[in-house]
Design a protein around this motif. Structure first.
Motif, PDB file in Angstrom:
ATOM      1  N   ALA A 207      43.732  32.116  42.404  1.00 59.13           N
ATOM      2  CA  ALA A 207      44.219  32.976  41.329  1.00 59.13           C
ATOM      3  C   ALA A 207      43.157  34.086  41.250  1.00 59.13           C
ATOM      4  N   ILE A 208      42.118  34.222  41.462  1.00 58.77           N
ATOM      5  CA  ILE A 208      41.050  35.412  41.309  1.00 58.77           C
ATOM      6  C   ILE A 208      41.325  36.023  42.584  1.00 58.77           C
ATOM      7  N   GLY A 209      41.688  35.388  43.619  1.00 58.98           N
ATOM      8  CA  GLY A 209      41.872  36.128  45.119  1.00 58.98           C
ATOM      9  C   GLY A 209      43.278  37.036  44.847  1.00 58.98           C
ATOM     10  N   THR A 210      44.124  36.363  44.431  1.00 57.80           N
ATOM     11  CA  THR A 210      45.600  37.291  44.298  1.00 57.80           C
ATOM     12  C   THR A 210      45.394  38.357  43.421  1.00 57.80           C
ATOM     13  N   ALA A 211      44.461  37.946  42.075  1.00 56.03           N
ATOM     14  CA  ALA A 211      44.435  38.949  41.244  1.00 56.03           C
ATOM     15  C   ALA A 211      43.561  40.230  41.858  1.00 56.03           C
ATOM     16  N   PHE A 212      42.643  40.080  42.640  1.00 54.35           N
ATOM     17  CA  PHE A 212      41.770  41.039  43.542  1.00 54.35           C
ATOM     18  C   PHE A 212      43.109  41.870  44.361  1.00 54.35           C
ATOM     19  N   ASP A 213      43.980  41.021  45.209  1.00 51.93           N
ATOM     20  CA  ASP A 213      44.646  41.506  45.996  1.00 51.93           C
ATOM     21  C   ASP A 213      45.631  42.647  45.522  1.00 51.93           C
ATOM     22  N   ARG A 214      45.978  42.231  44.208  1.00 56.59           N
ATOM     23  CA  ARG A 214      47.070  43.159  43.634  1.00 56.59           C
ATOM     24  C   ARG A 214      46.323  44.122  42.749  1.00 56.59           C
ATOM     25  N   ALA A 215      44.821  44.268  42.792  1.00 63.06           N
ATOM     26  CA  ALA A 215      44.223  45.229  42.102  1.00 63.06           C
ATOM     27  C   ALA A 215      44.059  45.044  40.748  1.00 63.06           C
ATOM     28  N   ASP A 216      44.444  44.015  40.120  1.00 61.27           N
ATOM     29  CA  ASP A 216      44.287  43.604  38.943  1.00 61.27           C
ATOM     30  C   ASP A 216      42.775  43.730  38.364  1.00 61.27           C
ATOM     31  N   ILE A 217      41.789  43.201  39.308  1.00 59.37           N
ATOM     32  CA  ILE A 217      40.358  43.321  39.035  1.00 59.37           C
ATOM     33  C   ILE A 217      39.925  43.955  39.884  1.00 59.37           C
ATOM     34  N   SER A 218      38.468  44.731  39.900  1.00 57.82           N
ATOM     35  CA  SER A 218      37.845  45.383  40.557  1.00 57.82           C
ATOM     36  C   SER A 218      36.914  44.354  41.468  1.00 57.82           C
ATOM     37  N   TRP A 219      36.159  45.005  42.473  1.00 57.76           N
ATOM     38  CA  TRP A 219      35.187  44.301  43.258  1.00 57.76           C
ATOM     39  C   TRP A 219      34.142  43.580  42.549  1.00 57.76           C
ATOM     40  N   THR A 220      33.707  44.477  41.441  1.00 59.71           N
ATOM     41  CA  THR A 220      32.562  44.048  40.822  1.00 59.71           C
ATOM     42  C   THR A 220      33.102  42.925  39.972  1.00 59.71           C
ATOM     43  N   GLN A 221      34.147  43.086  39.264  1.00 56.48           N
ATOM     44  CA  GLN A 221      34.772  42.099  38.402  1.00 56.48           C
ATOM     45  C   GLN A 221      34.928  40.496  39.277  1.00 56.48           C
ATOM     46  N   ALA A 222      35.436  40.812  40.455  1.00 56.47           N
ATOM     47  CA  ALA A 222      35.777  39.588  41.291  1.00 56.47           C
ATOM     48  C   ALA A 222      34.342  38.945  41.728  1.00 56.47           C
ATOM     49  N   ARG A 223      33.117  39.803  41.674  1.00 60.91           N
ATOM     50  CA  ARG A 223      31.914  39.176  42.222  1.00 60.91           C
ATOM     51  C   ARG A 223      31.427  38.535  41.041  1.00 60.91           C
ATOM     52  N   LEU A 224      31.644  38.923  39.722  1.00 59.81           N
ATOM     53  CA  LEU A 224      31.156  38.178  38.626  1.00 59.81           C
ATOM     54  C   LEU A 224      31.996  36.870  38.309  1.00 59.81           C
ATOM     55  N   LEU A 225      33.290  36.811  38.514  1.00 59.04           N
ATOM     56  CA  LEU A 225      34.081  35.541  38.354  1.00 59.04           C
ATOM     57  C   LEU A 225      33.837  34.745  39.493  1.00 59.04           C
ATOM     58  N   CYS A 226      33.819  35.034  40.458  1.00 61.73           N
ATOM     59  CA  CYS A 226      33.426  34.138  41.611  1.00 61.73           C
ATOM     60  C   CYS A 226      31.925  33.574  41.331  1.00 61.73           C
ATOM     61  N   ALA A 227      31.164  33.984  40.823  1.00 57.19           N
ATOM     62  CA  ALA A 227      29.808  33.356  40.635  1.00 57.19           C
ATOM     63  C   ALA A 227      29.933  32.196  39.381  1.00 57.19           C
ATOM     64  N   VAL A 228      30.787  32.217  38.668  1.00 55.79           N
ATOM     65  CA  VAL A 228      30.857  31.331  37.571  1.00 55.79           C
ATOM     66  C   VAL A 228      31.963  30.444  37.521  1.00 55.79           C
ATOM     67  N   ALA A 229      33.183  30.865  38.240  1.00 55.48           N
ATOM     68  CA  ALA A 229      34.708  30.293  37.890  1.00 55.48           C
ATOM     69  C   ALA A 229      34.776  29.214  38.672  1.00 55.48           C
ATOM     70  N   THR A 230      35.634  28.270  38.315  1.00 52.10           N
ATOM     71  CA  THR A 230      36.056  26.857  39.090  1.00 52.10           C
ATOM     72  C   THR A 230      37.483  27.053  39.201  1.00 52.10           C
ATOM     73  N   GLU A 231      38.008  26.143  40.021  1.00 53.73           N
ATOM     74  CA  GLU A 231      39.583  26.230  39.916  1.00 53.73           C
ATOM     75  C   GLU A 231      40.238  25.603  38.800  1.00 53.73           C
ATOM     76  N   ALA A 232      39.504  25.126  37.755  1.00 56.42           N
ATOM     77  CA  ALA A 232      39.880  24.470  36.872  1.00 56.42           C
ATOM     78  C   ALA A 232      40.263  25.682  35.453  1.00 56.42           C
ATOM     79  N   ASP A 233      38.940  26.522  35.482  1.00 52.81           N
ATOM     80  CA  ASP A 233      38.866  27.574  34.613  1.00 52.81           C
ATOM     81  C   ASP A 233      39.211  28.917  35.124  1.00 52.81           C
ATOM     82  N   GLU A 234      39.527  29.197  36.290  1.00 48.17           N
ATOM     83  CA  GLU A 234      39.595  30.630  36.663  1.00 48.17           C
ATOM     84  C   GLU A 234      40.989  31.345  36.202  1.00 48.17           C
ATOM     85  N   GLN A 235      41.977  30.941  35.421  1.00 43.86           N
ATOM     86  CA  GLN A 235      42.707  31.617  34.760  1.00 43.86           C
ATOM     87  C   GLN A 235      41.958  32.151  33.331  1.00 43.86           C
TER      88      GLN A 235
END
Length: 620
Positions: free
Chosen positions: A125-153
């Motif tokens: 879900a985060i990867g798709t949002a990054f590909d669609r430019a919904d989130i920036s590189w900085t936001q993706a880095r922050l989310l990937c540091a803490v998110a899991t498959e259960a709570d990524e939404q």
């Protein structure tokens, strides 16, 4: 009256005039008219400024998005490369040596990109949002540091509602990782900038002390790590009656009092081992040469986007368009709008400003022929007169040699004065290091190294203070360090300082103490290591520890023990490069050794050089 006016107009023109309003209007003051015109012009100007700022913001976001997409592609190629340690097969011992020489970026850049690609593959879900430019590189880095498959939404919804600063505060401290390090810290401590004004010759002494500290540690050190070793050595020369417990900063666990001439392991005899095929297809599912080509292509895309970001960002900063867009500072605009790291943004601005010094440098940087590492190395010596020669030199030597030549030119200028040109030295010429005696005070030049170490600190105070009153502090030494290291360094300077002397005198005494001690210890009995500068002679290698005495022509093949047949190499290159076939060496030491890195049977080697002078290399 109105009717009579109309009749006179009919007699004069032969027709009735059209109805007009003849009521008398009240005259308006000229001051009010001028003010209204000024306000109208200001509104037009502000409207044009806002339209230009919005257009510039769109172009910047597009360029930043292209750079982020290229970084993801870089990470996809870096994952199998790092997993299989393919840089070893290509003839590089350290990943940092490979990334600096082949890609022109730091090893951390490649590691973070690979980790991001791995996490985005796990979090679709985060990867798709990054590909669609919904989130920036900085936001993706922050989310990937803490998110899991259960709570990524849930994290994505939070990122859509809050800014980057709020998102950073929401990230739980215990789950941050190398993907999203805490900003403004080094090794988990607050970042502190240390600045010291001093004469130019003291800056040359500082560079010499940094080089000796790297020899002591056996590896290339950052400035703050070298400063920590120098400060630790300085405690051996602190004033009597002072204890380290009196200093506010923490004391290091062990003092780095090893010699710069600390002997490495005993030279090992070269016995021929069964050699792997020089270039046969590598075992495994991935081809390191194919991965290298993929990494080079991805970095080329990043390198193309960076000059455009720097050029547009400079327009945004110089004209303060970010305020027109509602942002109070450049840092806020960069993080919130572009999704770039602050360090990267200011580095891009620094290089962009340097492009105005020379058209040759601007064209080479914009075309991508200059890597990021080479461009940064050239900044201290670049001007309009020597830009063409330095750019040609950057393409003819390794990054290691380029940095050595820049440092040599800067040291020579600091010692000899502003009349010394900043032009590159002759290609392949030996770079004699600036000696301590050429930098030290006249009293120090009359002493032998042993006398300089044995003499008390107070013996030199009169000479140092006299020279301090006559010298001009025209340069600045600056480095960023953790708070504890900065406190340690400043406390050691307090021990070497006098109330009636400038602060830089304490720095000079500290550097002289450490440098004199490290260079006065007995030299190793094998002169090959000192001849090669106490580091591995393989091009682009920065290893300084576990050095071996390698015979270019193996003794098992009739090679002699003469010095022109021996060269210093690190243990990894000796055992796993030269004897395993990924690295080859031919010729006579020290200046005419031809090196081949990444040898293979089905194509040319990855890199071929004579010493640090490049002969051939795959496109990078």
């Amino acid at each position: 009256m109105q009717r009579s006016i109309q009749r006179r107009a009919r007699r004069r023109t032969g027709r009735w005039p059209e109805p007009r309003a003849f009521e008398r209007r009240k005259a308006r003051p000229a001051a009010h008219t001028a003010r209204e015109k000024t306000e109208a012009a200001e509104c037009v100007r502000l409207s044009e400024r806002r339209r230009f700022a919005l257009q510039l913001d769109v172009e910047l976001r597009v360029a930043a998005r292209a750079e982020a997409a290229a970084r993801r592609e870089l990470g996809e190629a870096a994952r199998p490369f790092l997993h299989g340690r393919a840089h070893h097969r290509l003839g590089f011992v350290r990943l940092s040596d490979y990334t600096r020489e082949r890609l022109g970026v730091s090893a951390r850049t490649l590691q973070v990109a690979a980790r991001m690609a791995e996490r985005l593959a796990v979090l679709p879900a985060i990867g798709t949002a990054f590909d669609r430019a919904d989130i920036s590189w900085t936001q993706a880095r922050l989310l990937c540091a803490v998110a899991t498959e259960a709570d990524e939404q849930q994290w994505l919804e939070l990122a859509s509602r809050c800014c980057v600063e709020d998102l950073e505060r929401r990230v739980r401290p215990g789950q941050t990782s190398a993907i999203s390090p805490e900003p403004g810290t080094i090794d988990g401590e607050p970042m502190v900038r240390v600045r010291l004004r001093c004469p130019a010759r003291v800056r040359a002494l500082w560079r010499r002390a940094l080089e000796l500290a790297s020899r002591v540690a056996g590896e290339t050190l950052a400035d703050w790590r070298a400063a920590e070793i120098i400060a630790a050595e300085g405690f051996s020369g602190r004033s009597r009656g002072r204890s380290w417990r009196e200093h506010p900063g923490p004391f290091p666990a062990a003092s780095a009092d090893a010699s710069a001439d600390d002997p490495p392991r005993e030279p090992r005899a070269d016995t021929e081992r069964p050699r792997a095929p020089a270039g046969g297809s590598p075992s495994g599912k991935t081809d390191p040469f194919a991965l290298d080509a993929r990494l080079v292509a991805a970095v080329a895309a990043v390198r193309t986007a960076e000059p455009r970001i720097g050029r547009l960002l400079r327009m945004m900063v110089d004209h303060r368009f970010y305020r027109t867009l509602g942002f109070q500072s450049v840092d806020t605009y960069v993080r919130e709008r572009l999704g770039l790291s602050l360090r990267k943004a200011w580095a891009l601005l620094k290089v962009e400003k340097a492009t105005y010094r020379s058209g040759e440098f601007a064209r080479a940087y914009a075309a991508g022929t200059l890597s990021w590492a080479r461009a940064l190395a050239l900044l201290p010596v670049l001007d309009r007169d020597n830009a063409a020669s330095w750019i040609a030199r950057a393409g003819a030597v390794t990054v290691r040699r380029l940095a050595d030549e820049v440092t040599w030119v800067l040291d020579a200028r600091d010692v000899r004065g502003l009349d010394f040109p900043l032009d590159p030295p002759p290609l392949g010429s030996p770079l004699a290091p600036v000696t301590i005696d050429a930098i030290a005070t006249p009293r120090c030049q009359e002493m032998s190294p042993a006398q300089s170490v044995q003499i008390g600190a107070h013996e030199l105070e009169r000479d140092l203070d006299a020279r301090a009153r006559a010298e001009l502090c025209d340069v600045e030494i600056t480095f960023v360090a953790p708070a504890s290291v900065a406190a340690l360094f400043r406390s050691v300077l307090d021990d070497f300082a006098r109330p009636d002397a400038p602060r830089w005198v304490a720095l000079e005494r500290l550097l002289l103490h450490a440098a004199r001690y490290w260079t006065s210890l007995p030299a190793h009995r094998d002169p090959v290591f000192a001849r090669d500068g106490w580091r591995c002679a393989v091009p682009a290698c920065t290893s300084r520890r576990n050095l071996h005495d390698h015979h270019i022509v193996f003794r098992s093949r009739g090679g002699g023990n003469a010095r022109d047949n021996r060269v210093s190499v690190c243990a990894a290159h000796h055992l796993h490069g030269l004897h395993d076939g990924s690295v080859r060496a031919e010729g006579t030491a020290p200046d005419d050794v031809e090196w081949q890195l990444g040898t293979r049977a089905y194509g040319p080697p990855l890199l071929t050089s004579v010493g640090d002078r490049l002969l051939a290399a795959a496109a990078s």
